[in-house]
Design a protein around this motif. Structure first.
Motif: not given
Length: 160
Positions: A105-119
């Protein structure tokens, strides 16, 4: 943030993706042989499974059946098992002696970090597009903006 999150995101953005589900065993095997030259068969299978995880073909916590994968790729049980063990080390999979291999599973922390990288990536991509865009590109952008604006008017929703 660990390298797994970066790998999941950058692999999904940068690597070529192929839907292997409709291919025969021999076609899958031929793709594995030609797709990533210089890699071992185990590495090629690991990359293929990793791409399927990234594309959510195997949702998180889903169990991977080694026998089915071996049959799918036309390779031995041991080859697939070795590839999956490598994905456990990269934290794409988790292993339990009772459940076997499951998608991590992907943690919420990992998901948020992916969003920041995508930005960050999208801003850089936009800067490069503006810098290198020609008149056709500018026309396409203007046309897309016009279409979005008409959707806003037609459906009463803010798109831009």
């Amino acid at each position: 943030m660990g390298p797994v999150v970066l790998n999941r995101y950058f692999n999904s953005v940068l690597e070529r993706k192929i839907d292997h589900s409709s291919l025969s065993k021999s076609e899958n095997f031929n793709i594995l042989l030609t797709e990533h030259k210089g890699l071992t068969l185990v590495e090629k299978i690991a990359n293929s499974v990793k791409n399927q995880i990234i594309k959510n073909s195997y949702p998180e916590k889903s169990r991977l059946d080694i026998n089915l994968l071996a049959n799918h790729y036309g390779v031995s049980y041991g080859t697939v098992r070795e590839a999956l063990i490598g994905l456990v080390e990269e934290r794409y999979l988790i292993f339990s002696s009772t459940d076997g291999f499951r998608v991590a599973p992907m943690s919420i922390h990992e998901f948020r970090h992916i969003i920041e990288l995508r930005k960050l990536l999208e801003v850089e991509a936009l800067k490069n597009s503006i810098k290198n865009g020609d008149e056709k590109w500018e026309g396409d952008v203007t046309f897309s903006h016009h279409r979005l604006s008409s959707l806003e008017n037609e459906f009463g929703i803010a798109v831009s």
